[in-house]
Scaffold this active site. Sequence first.
Site, mmCIF file in Angstrom:
data_model
loop_
_atom_site.group_PDB
_atom_site.id
_atom_site.type_symbol
_atom_site.label_atom_id
_atom_site.label_comp_id
_atom_site.label_asym_id
_atom_site.label_seq_id
_atom_site.Cartn_x
_atom_site.Cartn_y
_atom_site.Cartn_z
ATOM 1 N N ALA A 1 0.819 -1.212 0.000
ATOM 2 C CA ALA A 1 0.000 0.000 0.000
ATOM 3 C C ALA A 1 0.859 1.271 0.000
ATOM 4 O O ALA A 1 0.450 2.293 -0.540
ATOM 5 C CB ALA A 1 -0.953 -0.002 1.187
ATOM 6 N N SER B 1 -3.295 -3.746 0.410
ATOM 7 C CA SER B 1 -2.090 -4.509 0.685
ATOM 8 C C SER B 1 -2.450 -5.897 1.203
ATOM 9 O O SER B 1 -3.459 -6.061 1.886
ATOM 10 C CB SER B 1 -1.286 -3.750 1.750
ATOM 11 O OG SER B 1 -0.079 -4.398 2.002
ATOM 12 N N HIS C 1 -0.626 -7.950 3.357
ATOM 13 C CA HIS C 1 -0.216 -8.413 4.687
ATOM 14 C C HIS C 1 -1.118 -7.925 5.813
ATOM 15 O O HIS C 1 -0.963 -8.340 6.954
ATOM 16 C CB HIS C 1 1.252 -8.079 4.959
ATOM 17 C CG HIS C 1 1.545 -6.654 5.311
ATOM 18 N ND1 HIS C 1 1.722 -6.240 6.609
ATOM 19 C CD2 HIS C 1 1.702 -5.557 4.547
ATOM 20 C CE1 HIS C 1 1.997 -4.944 6.608
ATOM 21 N NE2 HIS C 1 1.982 -4.501 5.365
ATOM 22 N N CYS D 1 3.860 1.934 12.011
ATOM 23 C CA CYS D 1 4.433 2.369 10.746
ATOM 24 C C CYS D 1 5.409 3.512 10.957
ATOM 25 O O CYS D 1 6.229 3.790 10.114
ATOM 26 C CB CYS D 1 3.336 2.827 9.792
ATOM 27 S SG CYS D 1 2.010 1.639 9.675
HETATM 28 C C1 LIG Z 1 -0.269 -0.689 6.659
HETATM 29 C C2 LIG Z 1 -0.865 0.478 5.984
HETATM 30 C C3 LIG Z 1 -0.239 1.060 4.869
HETATM 31 C C4 LIG Z 1 1.084 0.576 4.340
HETATM 32 O O1 LIG Z 1 0.958 -0.685 3.730
HETATM 33 P P1 LIG Z 1 2.261 -1.507 3.289
HETATM 34 O O2 LIG Z 1 1.703 -2.589 2.436
HETATM 35 O O3 LIG Z 1 2.860 -2.005 4.562
HETATM 36 O O4 LIG Z 1 3.153 -0.598 2.552
HETATM 37 C C5 LIG Z 1 -0.856 2.126 4.277
HETATM 38 N N1 LIG Z 1 -2.021 2.612 4.730
HETATM 39 C C6 LIG Z 1 -2.651 2.073 5.787
HETATM 40 C C7 LIG Z 1 -3.944 2.656 6.251
HETATM 41 C C8 LIG Z 1 -2.088 0.997 6.452
HETATM 42 O O5 LIG Z 1 -2.713 0.484 7.515
#
Ligand SMILES: *Cc1c(COP(=O)(O)O)cnc(C)c1O
Length: 394
Positions: free
Chosen positions: A76, A204, A206, A335
């Site tokens: 994401a 995403s 994961h 994050c």
């Molecule tokens: C985890 C998350 C992301 C980042 O996703 P990745 O796949 O880890 O880069 C972006 N936006 C939100 C709201 C998230 O929870």
Amino acid sequence: MKMVKTPVYMDNHATTRVDPRVLEAMLPYFGEMYGNAGSTTHYFGWAAKTRVGQARATIAELLGAKTKEIIFTSGATESNNLALCGAAAKLADKGKHIISVSSEHPSVLDPLVKLQRSGFELTLLPVTQAGLITAQQVDEAVRDNTILVSVMLANNEIGVIHPIRRIAEVCRRRGVLLHCDATQAIGKMPVHVDELGVDLMSFSAHKIYGPKGIGALYVRSRKPRVRLQSLIDGGGQEGGLRSGTLNVPGIIGLARAMELCYEAMPEEPLRLRQLRNRLWEGLTSSLSDVTLNGPALDDANLRLPDNLNVSFGHVDGEALLMSMKDLALSTGSACSSSNPEPSHVLRALGLGHDLTLGSVRFGLGRFNTAEEVEFAIELVTQTVTRLRGMSSLA
Ligand SMILES: *Cc1c(COP(=O)(O)O)cnc(C)c1O
């Protein structure tokens, strides 16, 4: 205390365990089916390409999209960067104003700040105490030179769900593109690109029991046709929008993970909501001075079923988590855990410094049980009581 296998994981907004059924679908593509989906001259390539096509079709169908509208990325973060920087580059001659929200994920806010430094104008809308924005706020912020609005569907810290459909109506009427970071919402509530009215949408694997390092961006192909400038160039994969050899096992895992989430709706979100509500009830019946952060728990349209964010008065959240080795939770957002600043989301809610520092996020998931929730209630209650006792002695 109840017997559960420790440590117990309740940090499912940060990442999730890969579901064994997802792993099973992926494994052959690490093994004998190792072809490059771009190889057109032999069996190995054809097999990989066919399977990627099926995965793309599955994802598109679940979201109500067309197959060519799904662009695979590394997650994401990349999808958000591609959507925002890619659209801004294409639309710069139409206008330079972009609207977003102060409580967005850093992978939205940081690219927007970078665009701002390169000459774009940025309006970050403030949120209510519950963490919400309204469609009217967006309408009032749109100017003649506005090209893009970016609002997340559900927030990763407090689980608030924004009124995307109404925001999309405003964007459509004002002729502005709408990007939506749906990473936390997909798999937990119905997400359909036309019902929501989004033009670009990031997600995403994961966060939904799939593997790390794979995600996708939905890019609307008509009414309106969205054009993006690529960020990563090379072999021209994904219609030239995202070069690089496709992550075949990851793509298969993302599709399988989404399929499983959609199959489990609406029962699984209901189960999580019950566990989450029991967690809140257990914590508040045994502890005083516990504050809920974000929207009320009883409105299913306003809050994700799996999220609980609370502040324990007179307790430092970081200290609390460090005192509980058997329970995996987070403060603020993982994050940006390299950043010791209090959560920008909780500050955006207008929470005082003490409550921001005392906040803890519970993220329930598919593998959590009722016994684990009882365990968490007991452990948190004991630990908060002990820490409060220590601080009153100090
Ligand atoms: C985890 C998350 C992301 C980042 O996703 P990745 O796949 O880890 O880069 C972006 N936006 C939100 C709201 C998230 O929870």
